[in-house]
Scaffold this motif. Structure first.
Motif, PDB file in Angstrom:
ATOM      1  N   LYS A  26       0.860  -1.195   0.000  1.00 22.67           N
ATOM      2  CA  LYS A  26       0.000   0.000   0.000  1.00 22.67           C
ATOM      3  C   LYS A  26       0.888   1.234   0.000  1.00 22.67           C
ATOM      4  CE  LYS A  26      -3.833   2.196   2.474  1.00 22.67           C
ATOM      5  NZ  LYS A  26      -4.663   2.319   1.285  1.00 22.67           N
ATOM      6  N   THR A  27       0.817   1.994  -1.086  1.00 23.29           N
ATOM      7  CA  THR A  27       1.629   3.205  -1.217  1.00 23.29           C
ATOM      8  C   THR A  27       0.774   4.419  -1.546  1.00 23.29           C
ATOM      9  OG1 THR A  27       2.045   2.716  -3.546  1.00 23.29           O
ATOM     10  CG2 THR A  27       3.675   1.904  -1.946  1.00 23.29           C
ATOM     11  N   ALA A  28      -0.538   4.277  -1.383  1.00 24.63           N
ATOM     12  CA  ALA A  28      -1.449   5.384  -1.660  1.00 24.63           C
ATOM     13  C   ALA A  28      -2.676   5.254  -0.768  1.00 24.63           C
ATOM     14  CB  ALA A  28      -1.870   5.377  -3.130  1.00 24.63           C
ATOM     15  N   THR A  29      -3.328   6.377  -0.549  1.00 28.10           N
ATOM     16  CA  THR A  29      -4.584   6.393   0.178  1.00 28.10           C
ATOM     17  C   THR A  29      -5.407   7.570  -0.317  1.00 28.10           C
ATOM     18  OG1 THR A  29      -5.590   6.177   2.381  1.00 28.10           O
ATOM     19  CG2 THR A  29      -3.811   7.811   2.146  1.00 28.10           C
ATOM     20  N   ALA A  30      -6.694   7.510  -0.073  1.00 25.98           N
ATOM     21  CA  ALA A  30      -7.591   8.566  -0.545  1.00 25.98           C
ATOM     22  C   ALA A  30      -8.593   8.910   0.543  1.00 25.98           C
ATOM     23  CB  ALA A  30      -8.323   8.118  -1.808  1.00 25.98           C
ATOM     24  N   GLY A  31      -8.984  10.160   0.555  1.00 26.44           N
ATOM     25  CA  GLY A  31     -10.008  10.614   1.483  1.00 26.44           C
ATOM     26  C   GLY A  31     -10.865  11.667   0.827  1.00 26.44           C
TER      27      GLY A  31
END
Length: 118
Positions: A26-31
């Motif tokens: 996991k190298t990204a996230t969104a909100g």
């Protein structure tokens, strides 16, 4: 140092997301874009685990607010949650945010790298 809280404390989702970060999957996230400041490239965050314990430190590589329609398959896959399509990504995030995500919904898209593992 601010914290990066993936999912909610004491949930299996939090456990899975943190494990994916620590494994390099996991190298990204969104909100959803809200009143919180968008992180800057180079900013570091404490990665909190299942019980809000410190599990590591991540550094923001890129952070930007984009309309949901700009989330692409690569970003969805980089979230490390098994999304194969943007539709998979959208459906999972609609469940988590408990609201529909329209093409114009502002999303904070963050790419990061693990710099320290606790």
């Amino acid at each position: 140092m601010r914290s990066l809280d993936l999912g909610y404390p004491r949930t299996e989702l939090r456990r899975e997301l943190v494990a994916a970060v620590l494994a390099g999957a996991k190298t990204a996230t969104a909100g959803l874009a809200d009143d919180e400041p968008v992180p800057a490239a180079g900013e570091r965050f404490v990665l909190n685990g299942y019980d809000d314990e410190r599990c590591g430190v991540v550094e923001v590589v890129e952070a930007r607010v984009v309309p949901a329609r700009e989330i692409d398959e690569r970003f969805a896959r980089d979230e490390g949650e098994g999304f194969e399509t943007v539709d998979d990504w959208r459906e999972a995030h609609e469940r988590f945010f408990e609201q529909p995500i329209e093409p114009d919904t502002p999303i904070v898209a963050i790419r990061f790298r693990l710099v320290e593992s606790a």
